[in-house]
Write an enzyme that holds these catalytic residues in place. Sequence first.
Site, PDB file in Angstrom:
ATOM      1  CB  CYS B  86      -1.181  -0.141   1.099  1.00  0.00           C
ATOM      2  SG  CYS B  86      -2.644   0.839   0.823  1.00  0.00           S
ATOM      3  CG  HIS B 195      -3.175  -3.829   3.814  1.00  0.00           C
ATOM      4  ND1 HIS B 195      -2.657  -2.769   4.095  1.00  0.00           N
ATOM      5  CD2 HIS B 195      -4.043  -2.738   3.069  1.00  0.00           C
ATOM      6  CE1 HIS B 195      -2.678  -1.185   3.914  1.00  0.00           C
ATOM      7  NE2 HIS B 195      -3.439  -1.347   2.939  1.00  0.00           N
ATOM      8  CD  GLU B 197      -0.488  -5.954   6.022  1.00  0.00           C
ATOM      9  OE1 GLU B 197      -0.268  -6.706   4.744  1.00  0.00           O
ATOM     10  OE2 GLU B 197      -0.798  -3.899   5.938  1.00  0.00           O
TER      11      GLU B 197
END
Lengths: 82, 226
Positions: B86, B195, B197
Amino acid sequence: MITARIHVTLKQSVLDPQGTAVTKSLHALGYAEVQDVRIGKFLELKLDTADRAQAEARVTDMCEKLLANTVIEKYEFELVEA
Amino acid sequence: MKFAVLVFPGSNCDIDAVKAVEDVLGEAVEPVWHTTTDLSGYDAIIVPGGFSYGDYLRCGAIARFSPVMEAVKQAAAEGKFIIGICNGFQILTESGLLPGALRHNDHLQFRCAISPLVVENNSTPFTSDYAQGQVIHIPIAHGEGNYHVDEETLSRMKANNQIVFRYYEHNPNGSLERIAGVCNEAGNVLGMMPHPERAVHQLLGSEDGKALFTSILKAWRDKQGA
């Protein structure tokens, strides 16, 4: 003292979503003659120098390095005596 | 294996990245403040999401000049694994470590949703635990994820297999050719808007991001053995 007035805008080949949104909004308000809107940034730098040639070189450097992303943006500037 | 997660003023996905490495891999991971100038002790570097320096001027433009970025460039040249997520992706393009630039989403809206992606290239150190062409579900959360690159660079990137992820079927931001993630020519630097994560447990709605982290560990182990 020299003032640098810098305009940074998206290259013509790059879609400007902000400009498109404002174009539509102006049309909605009845300004049908508006063909296109491009939105950019205006930066005004006060430079502690009297050397125009040097100022031009330095401002070009600043634009290339930080103030514009030359992948998608173009810049132009003028120098005026402050 | 030891991971660094860079922290800039305004980073806000740094702890998510730390937790993902801890939970998925159980490997060592440390947040690293952006004034650090030495990353020689780390094997992989994560440039996390957020709003570095408030995204003033342009996303990632100011972070690019943080002291740590010289060390990131050095690590990239040494072949270490670097992933920008990002805002991290934006920082890596601004710093020239990845081609292209990220523009405002074409509809001007912020998008926050779980987004289906296609793994376009599973031969990178970041994607080997995915199948080629696999559709995975990874959250996106951005207002400026509209990837752009000039035609000449794009054809070079295609020839070199640098498009790693594409959005599947729909395009959430107007990105050129639905590109969601790209790598550098050498393949050791990856940038992506989604994302991974945030997709490491079913409780989060998806665990499709796990394979990205396990791929990195596998690639590192392969490199150690070689």
